[in-house]
Scaffold this active site. Structure first.
Site, PDB file in Angstrom:
ATOM      1  N   GLU A 202     -17.923 -40.227  -0.136  1.00 25.63           N
ATOM      2  CA  GLU A 202     -16.726 -40.241  -0.849  1.00 25.63           C
ATOM      3  C   GLU A 202     -16.155 -39.350  -1.214  1.00 25.63           C
ATOM      4  O   GLU A 202     -16.730 -38.231  -1.961  1.00 25.63           O
ATOM      5  CB  GLU A 202     -16.506 -41.354  -2.227  1.00 25.63           C
ATOM      6  CG  GLU A 202     -16.971 -42.655  -1.296  1.00 25.63           C
ATOM      7  CD  GLU A 202     -17.061 -43.970  -2.568  1.00 25.63           C
ATOM      8  OE1 GLU A 202     -17.291 -44.323  -2.438  1.00 25.63           O
ATOM      9  OE2 GLU A 202     -16.254 -43.655  -3.318  1.00 25.63           O
TER      10      GLU A 202
ATOM     11  N   CYS B 162     -11.512 -32.418  -4.156  1.00 21.77           N
ATOM     12  CA  CYS B 162     -13.206 -33.646  -5.100  1.00 21.77           C
ATOM     13  C   CYS B 162     -13.953 -33.537  -3.816  1.00 21.77           C
ATOM     14  O   CYS B 162     -14.077 -34.938  -3.571  1.00 21.77           O
ATOM     15  CB  CYS B 162     -13.132 -34.211  -6.047  1.00 21.77           C
ATOM     16  SG  CYS B 162     -14.236 -34.660  -7.352  1.00 21.77           S
TER      17      CYS B 162
ATOM     18  N   CYS C  81     -27.096 -39.507  -6.016  1.00 13.64           N
ATOM     19  CA  CYS C  81     -27.525 -38.116  -7.238  1.00 13.64           C
ATOM     20  C   CYS C  81     -29.003 -38.550  -8.089  1.00 13.64           C
ATOM     21  O   CYS C  81     -29.294 -39.799  -8.193  1.00 13.64           O
ATOM     22  CB  CYS C  81     -26.484 -38.407  -8.682  1.00 13.64           C
ATOM     23  SG  CYS C  81     -26.628 -36.837  -9.329  1.00 13.64           S
TER      24      CYS C  81
ATOM     25  N   CYS D 128     -27.617 -39.917 -14.957  1.00 13.00           N
ATOM     26  CA  CYS D 128     -26.579 -40.067 -16.132  1.00 13.00           C
ATOM     27  C   CYS D 128     -26.460 -41.361 -16.755  1.00 13.00           C
ATOM     28  O   CYS D 128     -25.613 -41.945 -15.845  1.00 13.00           O
ATOM     29  CB  CYS D 128     -24.799 -38.745 -16.235  1.00 13.00           C
ATOM     30  SG  CYS D 128     -26.221 -37.097 -16.076  1.00 13.00           S
TER      31      CYS D 128
ATOM     32  N   CYS E  90     -22.620 -43.216 -15.431  1.00 16.69           N
ATOM     33  CA  CYS E  90     -21.951 -42.395 -14.142  1.00 16.69           C
ATOM     34  C   CYS E  90     -21.905 -43.732 -13.892  1.00 16.69           C
ATOM     35  O   CYS E  90     -23.454 -44.098 -13.169  1.00 16.69           O
ATOM     36  CB  CYS E  90     -21.945 -41.008 -14.046  1.00 16.69           C
ATOM     37  SG  CYS E  90     -22.023 -40.331 -11.896  1.00 16.69           S
TER      38      CYS E  90
ATOM     39  N   CYS F  79     -13.143 -40.356 -12.467  1.00 14.51           N
ATOM     40  CA  CYS F  79     -14.617 -39.625 -12.762  1.00 14.51           C
ATOM     41  C   CYS F  79     -15.588 -40.457 -13.560  1.00 14.51           C
ATOM     42  O   CYS F  79     -15.734 -42.135 -13.952  1.00 14.51           O
ATOM     43  CB  CYS F  79     -14.397 -38.496 -13.885  1.00 14.51           C
ATOM     44  SG  CYS F  79     -13.016 -37.436 -14.331  1.00 14.51           S
TER      45      CYS F  79
END
Length: 456
Positions: free
Chosen positions: A183, A197, A204, A208, A211, A428
């Site tokens: 994305e 972005c 990932c 975290c 997230c 975010c």
């Protein structure tokens, strides 16, 4: 032989209380694991191999598991490359995976002049062409075009869908050759500034806890071509609609410095003066805090750096950002003090996602002031964006302003960034789509149980 070139609505508050327009960049999501792909030739590392415990049991990540998880942080070489390092897609060269001097050498190896390489480069990245197909190569020598048709591949991504949020933010979904999906987010801003972005990985490995992408684990690194083409595609698709795209932030899916080879190469291509020609200071690489990779990045690149801090104590950061167990706050910040002394007129951007009852107290604000002493920096306070399975809730706007004011009174330069695109999961920490197997939710420290229960 040609010469080789080395490339180098929110507001901000400062100590005088002035207000200036600030960029509305999107923070990158983070997570932890690794599996094979067309760009990785190392043996597969599955999400299970990185997390000894089952993802479904939601148990805390142990220190030994964190150590195992850190072993995945070394760079992995790209698969499908010739010994020369030229990126390949099947039997063809992938054009957008080469820096200019590499493209020039490749063109010469087929018997053509360097001038043809420059003309090709400008059609890939400049002159408002942003070519995806051989048919878009008007003005090139007929024989040269024939050679490209036989030996070169223009596209690294396949457009899948585009979603538009109520505030004008756009999320583009791309399918990769292996069927995985990434994305990319386009964020129109006031004053003619528009930010793309980009993602640097599928999923990932950082896990975290705030997230959504972190729930995925890491599927694979993106190649330089797959990273660059996100920006190329954004310009090609949306320049007429949203205007000139002026900024690039590596804050989409993934930990950019976990894929440092391809990220630095992609950044070099983005800032090349004959092509996309982004200003190095308008290309921002974000990281959760991989200390050795940050050192290398600061030595090799003039692009901007953003570091996700998100806590003022190791206790909290160990919980919300497991990478802190390897590179704690003192190690990270001392390294930045040391390295930034060597870079003239350079400031790091600290990103701070505000989590209600976790890292948003007055004491946190005072500790943050102490932590960044001696580091040329700006601080970005970011509203947490909720998602499915989230343990947290956003800090209230009133409390964010109070937190900001404490920092501003101490002389810090502060940006306050509110959500963009959250109604389409484009804000975010909202990118990606976790599967059935997900990274573990870590144990909540006892002192924050009340805050987390209140969020639930």
């Amino acid at each position: 032989m040609g010469l080789m070139r080395k490339r180098r609505g929110e507001w901000s508050w400062s100590e005088r209380g002035r207000i200036t327009a600030a960029s509305s960049m999107a923070i990158h999501p983070f997570s932890f694991s690794s599996v094979p792909s067309t760009s990785i030739s190392s043996p597969p590392l599955t999400t299970h191999s990185l997390f000894p415990h089952s993802f479904s049991n939601a148990r805390s990540l142990s220190i030994s598991a964190a150590a195992t998880l850190q072993s995945s942080l070394s760079p992995t070489p790209a698969e499908g490359q010739e010994n020369s390092g030229i990126p390949m897609k099947g039997s063809k060269v992938l054009l957008k995976g080469m820096r200019y001097h590499e493209l020039e050498k490749w063109v010469q190896s087929h018997g053509y002049r360097p001038a043809q390489a420059l003309m090709l480069w400008k059609r890939l990245y400049g002159n408002n062409i942003w070519a995806h197909y051989n048919e878009e190569m008007e003005g090139l020598n007929k024989d040269f075009k024939g050679m490209l048709a036989e030996h070169a591949e223009f596209k690294a991504l396949h457009f899948k869908d585009m979603l538009t949020a109520s505030d004008g933010t756009k999320k583009i979904l791309f399918t990769l050759d292996d069927g995985l999906v990434i994305e990319t987010v386009i964020i129109p801003c006031r004053r003619g500034r528009t930010t793309v972005c980009v993602s640097s990985q599928v999923g990932c490995a950082m896990n975290c806890q705030f997230c959504y992408t972190g729930r995925m684990g890491l599927k694979r690194n993106l190649s330089a071509a797959e990273i660059v083409e996100q920006a190329v595609f954004a310009r090609r698709l949306l320049s007429r609609e949203v205007g000139t795209i002026t900024n690039v932030v590596f804050m989409g899916m993934g930990e950019p410095l976990h894929n440092i080879e391809n990220v630095i190469k992609a950044a070099d291509i983005l800032v090349d003066e004959h092509g996309l020609h982004f200003s190095p200071r308008k290309v921002t690489i974000s990281t959760s805090g991989l200390v050795p990779q940050i050192r290398r990045f600061l030595k090799e690149s003039n692009c901007a750096l953003a570091v996700s801090l998100n806590a003022t104590t190791d206790e909290v950061r160990n919980w919300v950002m497991p990478i802190n167990r390897k590179y704690n706050l003192r190690l990270l910040l001392d390294m930045l003090r040391e390295e930034l002394c060597l870079k003239h007129n350079y400031k790091v951007l600290f990103e701070y996602v505000m989590l209600a009852g976790v890292n948003d107290s007055i004491e946190d604000a005072k500790r943050l002031i102490e932590l960044v002493q001696g580091i040329p920096c700006k601080i970005n306070l970011i509203s947490f964006n909720p998602h499915s399975g989230s343990q947290f809730k956003p800090t209230s706007e009133e409390k964010m302003i109070q937190f900001r004011n404490i920092l501003a009174e101490a002389g810090c330069v502060i940006f306050l960034r509110l959500s963009r695109g959250d109604d389409q999961m484009a804000a975010c920490g909202q990118l990606g789509k976790p599967g059935e197997i997900q990274a573990p939710v870590l144990k909540v420290p006892a002192k924050f149980q009340t805050a987390v229960e209140a969020s639930a």
